[in-house]
Enzyme design. Structure first.
Site, short mmCIF file in Angstrom:
data_model
loop_
_atom_site.label_atom_id
_atom_site.label_comp_id
_atom_site.label_asym_id
_atom_site.label_seq_id
_atom_site.Cartn_x
_atom_site.Cartn_y
_atom_site.Cartn_z
N PRO A 182 0.83 -1.21 0.00
CA PRO A 182 0.00 0.00 0.00
C PRO A 182 0.86 1.26 0.00
CG PRO A 182 0.08 -0.96 2.20
CD PRO A 182 0.79 -1.92 1.29
N ALA B 181 0.39 5.69 -0.95
CA ALA B 181 -0.67 6.71 -1.04
C ALA B 181 -0.59 7.50 -2.34
CB ALA B 181 -0.57 7.66 0.14
N SER C 263 -4.28 1.38 -0.49
CA SER C 263 -4.10 2.30 0.62
C SER C 263 -5.39 3.01 1.01
CB SER C 263 -3.04 3.35 0.24
OG SER C 263 -2.97 4.38 1.22
N TYR D 31 -5.63 2.53 8.24
CA TYR D 31 -5.14 3.32 9.37
C TYR D 31 -6.30 3.46 10.35
CZ TYR D 31 -0.99 4.99 6.84
OH TYR D 31 0.20 5.09 6.17
N THR E 146 -1.97 -0.96 9.35
CA THR E 146 -0.65 -0.36 9.49
C THR E 146 -0.48 0.10 10.94
OG1 THR E 146 -0.52 0.32 7.18
CG2 THR E 146 0.87 1.51 8.75
N LYS F 151 0.76 -4.83 9.77
CA LYS F 151 1.95 -4.38 9.04
C LYS F 151 2.76 -3.43 9.93
CE LYS F 151 3.15 -1.84 4.79
NZ LYS F 151 3.61 -0.56 5.36
N SER G 287 7.86 -4.87 8.46
CA SER G 287 7.99 -3.64 7.69
C SER G 287 8.46 -2.52 8.59
CB SER G 287 6.63 -3.26 7.07
OG SER G 287 6.69 -2.00 6.45
N HIS H 242 8.08 0.56 7.20
CA HIS H 242 7.41 1.60 6.41
C HIS H 242 8.36 2.17 5.34
CE1 HIS H 242 3.42 3.64 7.00
NE2 HIS H 242 3.90 4.36 6.00
N ASP I 67 8.39 -6.45 3.55
CA ASP I 67 8.67 -5.46 2.51
C ASP I 67 9.93 -4.70 2.89
OD1 ASP I 67 8.05 -3.43 4.38
OD2 ASP I 67 6.07 -3.06 3.56
N GLY J 133 13.06 -2.68 0.48
CA GLY J 133 14.33 -2.87 -0.21
C GLY J 133 14.42 -4.08 -1.11
N ARG K 143 14.46 -5.85 -4.39
CA ARG K 143 14.69 -5.31 -5.73
C ARG K 143 14.97 -6.39 -6.78
NH1 ARG K 143 12.55 -1.93 -3.37
NH2 ARG K 143 13.30 0.15 -2.78
N ARG L 80 8.04 1.20 -3.69
CA ARG L 80 8.60 2.17 -4.63
C ARG L 80 8.74 1.63 -6.06
NH1 ARG L 80 11.25 3.17 0.27
NH2 ARG L 80 10.94 5.29 1.09
#
Length: 344
Positions: free
Chosen positions: A75, A77, A104, A126, A152, A215, A237, A239, A270, A272, A274, A294
């Site tokens: 998720p 935003a 999200s 949230y 979260t 999370k 996580s 975040h 989650d 990093g 890649r 990301r």
């Protein structure tokens, strides 16, 4: 798909600087942000040889949902900052890749509209200062077909970002910023509640009838308490390095949480991730799946739904390639013996 660094660079060229900084930045000195990727790279792999890997299977299932690969969309935003089609494009790209979207609470398109474009999806929650707003969003998500909720838990307040150049929400029209918050009398009521507790897991389960994953878990004692209150899954996580800077990397926190879960619920991670090698490392540490944040935003910014699909397909193919090179034809063959002992 372009290599991750090239994909990020292309997205950076296409985004306003303030938007890029909003998505890319971490809190404080960004030490946790940097360590998330570095921690996966510190884990060395021990491949097997002379195994038949002429056919490699990356498929899995999670809480009853079949997936082409153990890779989900985390998720994040306000996707309209990245692309005009916003979460609608993200949902389509995720569906076409055979993955699962975690939508999200701060999406810039209405829950019901995104759901009409999505394959399987979960709803990120949230707990807001206005508990009635939280309850309303959960009810809408449940009615729209969400298969689970993701609470979260690490954001009683928003971490301070070093490279933020002002409030990116100011770049959003109200119809995007408040897409799912109609009837809100004051924006402060849509801030996260600092008094959220483990009891909110029970409340969300009761309000929705859905499984609730938590999370933001980085400790064994928190993991056990979440399970005591009925959590159906745990997501390791920090975040994306956007909350408490100096928090440990998720690769370093994962083994402790997996051990505490005792196999009772799936543990996801989650931060990093890649490459397919990182996916294997996460599975070897006991995770059932990983989530991407990301990379999905960079794919969305560069090519909309097609960009999202390409990111997910690339990671699935890269995971298949890494499995083959490790001598492992199936995800179920991945175990802790894949990893070399950690260096002192």
């Amino acid at each position: 798909m372009l290599p991750y660094d090239a994909l990020e660079a292309l997205a950076r060229e296409r985004l306003p600087q303030a938007v890029y900084d909003y998505f890319a930045g971490g809190s404080g000195e960004e030490s946790t942000l940097a360590d998330n990727s570095a921690a996966w790279a510190r884990l060395r792999l021990r491949p097997r040889v002379l195994r038949d890997v002429s056919s490699v299977d990356t498929s899995t299932e999670l809480l009853g949902t079949p997936l082409r690969a153990p890779v989900l969309v985390a998720p994040t935003a306000f996707h309209s900052l990245a692309h005009p089609e916003a979460e609608l494009a993200t949902a389509r790209g995720t569906r076409e890749a055979g993955s699962l979207l975690v939508l999200s609470s701060r999406a810039s398109r209405r829950i019901e509209t995104v759901a009409s474009h999505a394959g399987p999806w979960w709803f990120q929650v949230y707990v807001f200062r206005d508990r009635g707003l939280t309850r309303s969003l959960v009810q809408r998500a449940t009615a729209a077909g969400a298969r689970a909720l993701v609470l979260t838990a690490d954001t009683p307040y928003v971490g301070r970002k070093r490279r933020n150049r002002g409030d990116c929400s100011l770049l959003l029209p109200d119809e995007d910023l408040l897409a799912n918050l109609e009837g809100l009398t004051h924006r402060s009521l849509a801030e996260q509640a600092p008094d959220v507790t483990f009891a909110d897991i029970d409340r969300l389960r009761q309000d929705s009838g859905l499984p609730v994953l938590v999370k933001g878990v980085l400790r064994a004692d928190d993991a056990r308490e979440c399970l005591h209150h009925g959590a159906a899954g745990l997501i390791v996580s920090n975040h994306g390095g956007r909350q408490l800077d100096g928090a440990l990397a998720t690769a370093d926190a994962l083994p402790e949480v997996v051990e505490a879960s005792e196999g009772r619920v799936p543990v996801l991670v989650d931060g990093g991730v890649r490459s397919g090698r990182d996916v294997l490392r996460a599975l070897a540490l006991g995770a059932r799946a990983v989530l991407l944040g990301r990379p999905i935003l960079w794919g969305l910014a560069t090519d909309g739904a097609d960009g999202v699909r390409q990111v997910l397909n690339f990671l699935r193919e890269d995971t298949s390639h890494a499995l083959a090179l490790a001598g492992l034809p199936r995800l179920s063959d991945v175990g802790p013996d894949l990893l070399a002992p950690r260096r002192p």
